[in-house]
Design a protein around this motif. Sequence first.
Motif, mmCIF file in Angstrom:
data_model
loop_
_atom_site.group_PDB
_atom_site.id
_atom_site.type_symbol
_atom_site.label_atom_id
_atom_site.label_comp_id
_atom_site.label_asym_id
_atom_site.label_seq_id
_atom_site.Cartn_x
_atom_site.Cartn_y
_atom_site.Cartn_z
ATOM 1 N N LEU A 1 -5.521 6.675 4.699
ATOM 2 C CA LEU A 1 -5.883 5.887 3.561
ATOM 3 C C LEU A 1 -5.786 4.442 3.492
ATOM 4 O O LEU A 1 -6.322 3.610 3.231
ATOM 5 C CB LEU A 1 -4.807 6.450 2.546
ATOM 6 C CG LEU A 1 -5.103 7.674 1.891
ATOM 7 C CD1 LEU A 1 -3.832 8.016 1.115
ATOM 8 C CD2 LEU A 1 -6.387 7.632 0.818
ATOM 9 N N LYS A 2 -4.620 4.096 4.244
ATOM 10 C CA LYS A 2 -4.571 2.617 4.518
ATOM 11 C C LYS A 2 -5.681 2.072 5.329
ATOM 12 O O LYS A 2 -6.056 1.073 4.915
ATOM 13 C CB LYS A 2 -3.018 2.576 5.642
ATOM 14 C CG LYS A 2 -2.682 1.056 5.799
ATOM 15 C CD LYS A 2 -1.161 0.856 6.204
ATOM 16 C CE LYS A 2 -1.084 1.394 7.575
ATOM 17 N NZ LYS A 2 0.081 1.439 8.114
ATOM 18 N N LEU B 1 0.577 -1.129 0.005
ATOM 19 C CA LEU B 1 0.046 -0.033 0.101
ATOM 20 C C LEU B 1 0.720 1.265 -0.139
ATOM 21 O O LEU B 1 0.622 2.019 -0.738
ATOM 22 C CB LEU B 1 -0.943 -0.052 1.386
ATOM 23 C CG LEU B 1 -2.187 -0.886 1.109
ATOM 24 C CD1 LEU B 1 -3.130 -0.734 2.380
ATOM 25 C CD2 LEU B 1 -3.027 -0.286 0.005
ATOM 26 N N LEU B 2 2.011 0.973 0.813
ATOM 27 C CA LEU B 2 2.635 2.563 0.862
ATOM 28 C C LEU B 2 3.525 2.603 -0.322
ATOM 29 O O LEU B 2 3.584 3.960 -0.786
ATOM 30 C CB LEU B 2 3.627 2.382 2.052
ATOM 31 C CG LEU B 2 2.919 2.532 3.516
ATOM 32 C CD1 LEU B 2 3.958 2.388 4.650
ATOM 33 C CD2 LEU B 2 2.277 3.993 3.788
ATOM 34 N N SER B 3 3.924 1.667 -0.877
ATOM 35 C CA SER B 3 4.626 1.768 -2.149
ATOM 36 C C SER B 3 3.621 2.257 -3.254
ATOM 37 O O SER B 3 4.133 3.169 -4.218
ATOM 38 C CB SER B 3 5.247 0.426 -2.640
ATOM 39 O OG SER B 3 5.868 0.622 -3.844
ATOM 40 N N ALA B 4 2.503 1.791 -3.478
ATOM 41 C CA ALA B 4 1.479 2.118 -4.392
ATOM 42 C C ALA B 4 1.122 3.712 -3.982
ATOM 43 O O ALA B 4 1.218 4.373 -5.271
ATOM 44 C CB ALA B 4 0.318 1.409 -4.127
ATOM 45 N N LEU B 5 0.806 4.053 -2.996
ATOM 46 C CA LEU B 5 0.847 5.563 -2.566
ATOM 47 C C LEU B 5 1.828 6.457 -2.982
ATOM 48 O O LEU B 5 1.421 7.438 -3.486
ATOM 49 C CB LEU B 5 0.197 5.934 -1.178
ATOM 50 C CG LEU B 5 -1.022 4.999 -0.659
ATOM 51 C CD1 LEU B 5 -1.090 5.013 0.723
ATOM 52 C CD2 LEU B 5 -2.216 5.444 -1.354
ATOM 53 N N ASN B 6 2.911 5.922 -2.815
ATOM 54 C CA ASN B 6 4.228 6.651 -3.177
ATOM 55 C C ASN B 6 4.365 6.744 -4.685
ATOM 56 O O ASN B 6 4.302 7.902 -5.345
ATOM 57 C CB ASN B 6 5.531 6.063 -2.582
ATOM 58 C CG ASN B 6 6.585 6.987 -2.863
ATOM 59 O OD1 ASN B 6 6.637 8.095 -2.718
ATOM 60 N ND2 ASN B 6 7.463 6.342 -3.528
ATOM 61 N N GLN B 7 4.070 5.721 -5.425
ATOM 62 C CA GLN B 7 4.163 5.785 -6.820
ATOM 63 C C GLN B 7 2.992 6.646 -7.598
ATOM 64 O O GLN B 7 3.220 7.512 -8.483
ATOM 65 C CB GLN B 7 4.171 4.612 -7.452
ATOM 66 C CG GLN B 7 5.386 3.547 -7.168
ATOM 67 C CD GLN B 7 5.425 2.026 -7.630
ATOM 68 O OE1 GLN B 7 4.756 1.970 -8.702
ATOM 69 N NE2 GLN B 7 5.488 1.028 -6.569
ATOM 70 N N ILE B 8 1.807 6.317 -6.874
ATOM 71 C CA ILE B 8 0.617 7.021 -7.612
ATOM 72 C C ILE B 8 0.467 8.810 -7.279
ATOM 73 O O ILE B 8 0.244 9.476 -8.327
ATOM 74 C CB ILE B 8 -0.736 6.324 -6.968
ATOM 75 C CG1 ILE B 8 -0.548 5.065 -7.769
ATOM 76 C CG2 ILE B 8 -1.865 7.134 -7.494
ATOM 77 C CD1 ILE B 8 -1.644 4.013 -7.349
ATOM 78 N N ILE C 1 2.612 10.084 -2.050
ATOM 79 C CA ILE C 1 2.431 10.087 -0.668
ATOM 80 C C ILE C 1 3.516 9.436 0.201
ATOM 81 O O ILE C 1 3.518 8.115 -0.205
ATOM 82 C CB ILE C 1 1.150 9.304 -0.306
ATOM 83 C CG1 ILE C 1 0.156 10.379 -1.021
ATOM 84 C CG2 ILE C 1 0.745 9.392 0.988
ATOM 85 C CD1 ILE C 1 -1.597 9.771 -1.255
ATOM 86 N N THR C 2 4.119 9.978 1.098
ATOM 87 C CA THR C 2 5.110 9.349 2.032
ATOM 88 C C THR C 2 4.192 8.916 3.575
ATOM 89 O O THR C 2 3.233 9.294 3.612
ATOM 90 C CB THR C 2 6.424 10.287 2.255
ATOM 91 O OG1 THR C 2 5.848 11.390 2.839
ATOM 92 C CG2 THR C 2 7.020 10.507 1.116
ATOM 93 N N PRO C 3 5.154 7.987 4.210
ATOM 94 C CA PRO C 3 4.427 7.390 5.452
ATOM 95 C C PRO C 3 4.124 8.671 6.346
ATOM 96 O O PRO C 3 5.172 9.669 6.482
ATOM 97 C CB PRO C 3 5.407 6.558 5.840
ATOM 98 C CG PRO C 3 6.557 6.040 4.935
ATOM 99 C CD PRO C 3 6.345 7.061 3.829
ATOM 100 N N GLY C 4 3.002 8.780 7.012
ATOM 101 C CA GLY C 4 2.695 9.901 7.841
ATOM 102 C C GLY C 4 1.008 9.717 8.145
ATOM 103 O O GLY C 4 0.408 8.644 7.537
ATOM 104 N N PRO C 5 0.378 10.754 8.596
ATOM 105 C CA PRO C 5 -0.894 10.714 9.118
ATOM 106 C C PRO C 5 -1.927 10.534 7.885
ATOM 107 O O PRO C 5 -2.701 9.719 7.794
ATOM 108 C CB PRO C 5 -1.277 12.198 9.572
ATOM 109 C CG PRO C 5 -0.070 12.496 9.998
ATOM 110 C CD PRO C 5 0.962 12.036 9.206
#
Length: 479
Positions: free
Chosen positions: A194-195, A175-182, A185-189
């Motif tokens: 979203l997760k 999920l974090l990798s997808a959010l970053n690529q799309i 979005i980096t890890p955080g609130p």
Amino acid sequence: MSLLLVLISVVVGMVGLLLWWNEVRYGRRGNVCLPPGTMGWPLFGETTEFLKHGPSFMKRKGLRYGRLFRTHILGCPTVACMDPELNRRMLLQGESSGLVPGYPQSMLDILGHNNIAAVHGPLHRAMRGAMLGLVHPAAIRASLLPEIDAFMRSHLDGWSGCIVDVQAKTKEMTLLSALNQIAGITPGPLSDTLKTELYTLVLGTISLPINLLGTRYYQGLQARKKLVSMLEQMITERRSSIQAHDDMLDALLRSGDDGAREKLSDEQIIDLIITLIYSGYETMSTTSMMAVKYLSDHPRALQDLRREHLDIRKGKSSEEAIDYEDFKSMAFTRAVIFETLRLATVVNGLMRKTTQDVEMNGYVIPKGWRIYVHTREINYDPFMYPDPTTFNPWRWLEKNMELHPHFMMFGGGGRMCPGKEVGTVEIATFLHYFVTRYRWEEEGRNTILRFPRVEAPNRLHIRVQDFTDLAAYISHSLD
């Protein structure tokens, strides 16, 4: 005593009447010859049995009725097909043959009616073209692989000396990798919010479409509303910003500006993003988790995999990233990934919907029915995969099964999964850093459920330690 017998007789009669009514409603179509089978209860059909005992349900029905039988699952009258050649033809046939994607109502409602798995015709071509523009080999080489490499290095930091739940870590990783690529979005609130909503959304897609408070379907719809609101806000902020973002959201917002393809609406972009995250989440997180499980159980496979990746690291500094040529050289890694997909059966089948009466093997499938293209049994076909219940990644090196006409792990025809290669890149990069940095052993008794989703209900714990032989291996190889 007589009253009890009367009550039992009434209940039995009511049960029989309900089953008969559902059979009459769907199972009798005048002179039309439907496939054999049963339709179960009104509304529910045979969904409960299908979700609870999927593989054995399919096998039992197949033995009784043959490789083509009718049932009623996930709210739809459905014909299940277990014939490999029929399945291949259905996946390759275009919409003119009367078959379009036919995913259950719960999945359509929660993923959105503009998701790429549901649309067809010109809109499908436009959305598929936009998606392929994001994940083609040049994009993987130039931007996606460097981003994935940097993310995996960071995500895998600090595991040594810990007991890690691989299931939770691979879900979070995907999920974090997808959010970053799309959307960068980096890890955080924001990623945490979203997760949470995405986890709820996933569970809602495999439920009966009963919109009552507390049901998974209801919760999935609420999660979708929150995700749509957040994505709408992101799109508004992007449109009002002069800053360029080198990510998929920017590419989708610009898609069609050059006139080469149809421009997507914001609603279509949102459904496409949700589908991208959903499809990648299910397959990549589960395949990554099961690869770790199978490698734990098969030391020789782990040894060969680690050797392949240590050879790649020989010519690199500890901080140097892997590149596209490194990925293309990972023959055994690709074999491990495909064997994991096959044996774990991460994808059990695909759904199609009839837009007209369709004839198949002498039977007629009525307009509006679903066809469940059941590909699971192909993964255990002893003619394709000798000793099919054994984890044997070397089989993929001996024979290129990707070219076999019945290879359907990624769909087929114009519906072949467009993210196949980028997904393989992501899992391969995870395995590269995992096996070159760490050694591990399982903790406790870990149970794996295979249906309707592959998961470890009590988590999958491993004790992780540093892999201390990396420097020695490289030094020995250079001597």
